[in-house]
Enzyme design. Sequence first.
Site, PDB file in Angstrom:
ATOM      1  N   CYS A  36       0.821  -1.223   0.000  1.00 35.82           N
ATOM      2  CA  CYS A  36       0.000   0.000   0.000  1.00 35.82           C
ATOM      3  C   CYS A  36       0.850   1.265   0.000  1.00 35.82           C
ATOM      4  O   CYS A  36       0.320   2.363  -0.172  1.00 35.82           O
ATOM      5  CB  CYS A  36      -0.948  -0.016   1.189  1.00 35.82           C
ATOM      6  SG  CYS A  36      -2.002  -1.464   1.176  1.00 35.82           S
ATOM      7  N   HIS A  75      -3.262   6.952   2.251  1.00 34.48           N
ATOM      8  CA  HIS A  75      -3.731   5.631   1.820  1.00 34.48           C
ATOM      9  C   HIS A  75      -5.108   5.372   2.432  1.00 34.48           C
ATOM     10  O   HIS A  75      -5.305   5.536   3.647  1.00 34.48           O
ATOM     11  CB  HIS A  75      -2.715   4.581   2.247  1.00 34.48           C
ATOM     12  CG  HIS A  75      -3.219   3.187   2.052  1.00 34.48           C
ATOM     13  ND1 HIS A  75      -3.785   2.776   0.869  1.00 34.48           N
ATOM     14  CD2 HIS A  75      -3.250   2.124   2.894  1.00 34.48           C
ATOM     15  CE1 HIS A  75      -4.155   1.518   1.002  1.00 34.48           C
ATOM     16  NE2 HIS A  75      -3.842   1.095   2.214  1.00 34.48           N
ATOM     17  N   ASN A 101     -10.118  -0.571   0.444  1.00 32.35           N
ATOM     18  CA  ASN A 101      -8.664  -0.429   0.372  1.00 32.35           C
ATOM     19  C   ASN A 101      -8.176  -1.020  -0.949  1.00 32.35           C
ATOM     20  O   ASN A 101      -8.195  -2.234  -1.132  1.00 32.35           O
ATOM     21  CB  ASN A 101      -8.056  -1.164   1.573  1.00 32.35           C
ATOM     22  CG  ASN A 101      -6.542  -1.121   1.602  1.00 32.35           C
ATOM     23  OD1 ASN A 101      -5.895  -0.805   0.608  1.00 32.35           O
ATOM     24  ND2 ASN A 101      -5.977  -1.445   2.753  1.00 32.35           N
TER      25      ASN A 101
HETATM   26  N1  COA Z   1     -17.776  -8.545  10.847  1.00 32.86           N
HETATM   27  C1  COA Z   1     -18.190  -8.695  12.119  1.00 32.86           C
HETATM   28  N2  COA Z   1     -17.335  -8.909  13.142  1.00 32.86           N
HETATM   29  C2  COA Z   1     -16.026  -8.932  12.849  1.00 32.86           C
HETATM   30  C3  COA Z   1     -15.531  -8.772  11.541  1.00 32.86           C
HETATM   31  C4  COA Z   1     -16.472  -8.565  10.512  1.00 32.86           C
HETATM   32  N3  COA Z   1     -16.112  -8.390   9.221  1.00 32.86           N
HETATM   33  N4  COA Z   1     -14.189  -8.831  11.560  1.00 32.86           N
HETATM   34  C5  COA Z   1     -13.840  -9.043  12.850  1.00 32.86           C
HETATM   35  N5  COA Z   1     -14.935  -9.098  13.612  1.00 32.86           N
HETATM   36  C6  COA Z   1     -15.033  -9.327  15.052  1.00 32.86           C
HETATM   37  C7  COA Z   1     -13.796  -9.911  15.648  1.00 32.86           C
HETATM   38  O1  COA Z   1     -13.762 -11.305  15.464  1.00 32.86           O
HETATM   39  C8  COA Z   1     -13.942  -9.506  17.108  1.00 32.86           C
HETATM   40  O2  COA Z   1     -14.813 -10.387  17.721  1.00 32.86           O
HETATM   41  P1  COA Z   1     -14.515 -10.873  19.230  1.00 32.86           P
HETATM   42  O3  COA Z   1     -14.577  -9.619  20.042  1.00 32.86           O
HETATM   43  O4  COA Z   1     -15.628 -11.818  19.482  1.00 32.86           O
HETATM   44  O5  COA Z   1     -13.170 -11.497  19.190  1.00 32.86           O
HETATM   45  C9  COA Z   1     -14.635  -8.146  17.015  1.00 32.86           C
HETATM   46  O6  COA Z   1     -15.206  -8.075  15.705  1.00 32.86           O
HETATM   47  C10 COA Z   1     -13.706  -6.987  17.181  1.00 32.86           C
HETATM   48  O7  COA Z   1     -12.592  -7.228  16.372  1.00 32.86           O
HETATM   49  P2  COA Z   1     -11.373  -6.261  16.365  1.00 32.86           P
HETATM   50  O8  COA Z   1     -10.276  -6.879  15.564  1.00 32.86           O
HETATM   51  O9  COA Z   1     -11.104  -5.802  17.758  1.00 32.86           O
HETATM   52  O10 COA Z   1     -11.999  -5.039  15.557  1.00 32.86           O
HETATM   53  P3  COA Z   1     -11.332  -3.682  15.284  1.00 32.86           P
HETATM   54  O11 COA Z   1     -12.140  -2.609  15.893  1.00 32.86           O
HETATM   55  O12 COA Z   1      -9.851  -3.686  15.566  1.00 32.86           O
HETATM   56  O13 COA Z   1     -11.497  -3.560  13.706  1.00 32.86           O
HETATM   57  C11 COA Z   1     -10.245  -3.802  11.692  1.00 32.86           C
HETATM   58  C12 COA Z   1     -10.896  -4.519  12.847  1.00 32.86           C
HETATM   59  C13 COA Z   1      -9.598  -4.826  10.761  1.00 32.86           C
HETATM   60  C14 COA Z   1     -11.313  -3.035  10.913  1.00 32.86           C
HETATM   61  C15 COA Z   1      -9.185  -2.813  12.251  1.00 32.86           C
HETATM   62  O14 COA Z   1      -8.343  -3.461  13.160  1.00 32.86           O
HETATM   63  C16 COA Z   1      -8.342  -2.194  11.175  1.00 32.86           C
HETATM   64  O15 COA Z   1      -8.829  -1.484  10.329  1.00 32.86           O
HETATM   65  N6  COA Z   1      -7.014  -2.439  11.186  1.00 32.86           N
HETATM   66  C17 COA Z   1      -6.164  -1.956  10.141  1.00 32.86           C
HETATM   67  C18 COA Z   1      -6.262  -2.888   8.970  1.00 32.86           C
HETATM   68  C19 COA Z   1      -5.785  -2.283   7.696  1.00 32.86           C
HETATM   69  O16 COA Z   1      -6.133  -1.182   7.360  1.00 32.86           O
HETATM   70  N7  COA Z   1      -4.976  -3.042   6.967  1.00 32.86           N
HETATM   71  C20 COA Z   1      -4.464  -2.651   5.730  1.00 32.86           C
HETATM   72  C21 COA Z   1      -3.415  -1.614   5.930  1.00 32.86           C
HETATM   73  S1  COA Z   1      -2.668  -1.235   4.428  1.00 32.86           S
END
Ligand code: COA
Length: 325
Positions: A111, A252, A282
């Site tokens: 990215c 990004h 993304n």
């Molecule tokens: N739908 C519903 N629930 C989901 C889910 C989805 N698509 N994906 C994950 N969950 C669940 C998890 O399993 C977790 O459940 P649990 O509490 O029972 O374990 C809960 O939602 C919370 O998950 P968590 O990982 O704490 O969520 P978050 O607030 O951190 O959001 C992301 C997850 C991926 C959106 C976030 O971490 C993020 O954006 N990270 C950066 C990723 C990124 O941008 N990557 C590319 C960079 S170039």
Amino acid sequence: MGVHILSTGSSVPNFSVENKQFEDMIETSDYWILTRTGIKKRHLAPSSTSLTKLAAEAANNALSAANLKPTDINLIILATSTPDDLFGSASQLQAEIGATASVAFDITAACSGFIVALVTAAQFIQTGSYDNILVVGADTMSRWINWSDRTTCILFGDGAGAVVVGQSLKNSILGFKLCTDGQLNSHLQLMNTPKNNQKFGFIDIPHGNYNSITMNGKEVYKFAVFQVPMVIRQCLDNLNISIDEVDWFILHQANTRILEAIASRLSIPFSKMITNLEHYGNTSAASIPLALDEAIKSNKIKPGQTIVLSGFGAGLTWGAIVLKW
Ligand code: COA
């Protein structure tokens, strides 16, 4: 020699998927995806649309906007992590658009790819080696996703964005800073997981095979929110430009919450952040040039304005460029 961005272009596949459509496939909801990421839909390339074709559409749009012929281009730099050919797709792109007078190569920096590619192009212009360079960021992440992994499949979309960079007395690229921390590599990967070893004498030769994307979302989130504001500040400090003098930030497009947190850490109004991720998700190396192209086409960005571009992602890599438009 000044480095001038002459034009922009972009392209996304016609087919798009709304959050609601995931509800039948995996345990998720439109509400969860929208509130956690800001994404409403993403465009996905069908098997008939290659990465090269998407990149070529964006490139042709940028070439027409610059009133240049493909044969006016001396160098093509394609930033992609999802080439049609593991040896690189820049030469396929060269053939597709008929840029027969150009040399072409790929850059892989996930990215951050477009940022690295634009900085690379600027070096070739500044040394006088090439006159007109086509820089394309394009990715088809949909081909490398495990569609039953709800933590990643809702995030990504496919697309391409391009700029044409040329020599000019007017300098668009004021400064940049690029960073890498390989210690954090395991947080975001698309690993080669060799299988079907074949015996060659005494040794096993594995056959190449790539897995699906794996990500520690929380760690990537923390990394982006910590490192991106810092690299932007360092870049601006080196140029003696204050944060308030920046008109637009094009980062990004990974997650609206990441962009909000970065805006808050930089103490800038969120209205200065150009965002389009609700429509595309993304798109990896395509996200910055796609957002830049839309901001140009909608007349948001005006000549003379100061713009910060910043990418971050797998590697882990990150970086920023300060532009005078
Ligand atoms: N739908 C519903 N629930 C989901 C889910 C989805 N698509 N994906 C994950 N969950 C669940 C998890 O399993 C977790 O459940 P649990 O509490 O029972 O374990 C809960 O939602 C919370 O998950 P968590 O990982 O704490 O969520 P978050 O607030 O951190 O959001 C992301 C997850 C991926 C959106 C976030 O971490 C993020 O954006 N990270 C950066 C990723 C990124 O941008 N990557 C590319 C960079 S170039």
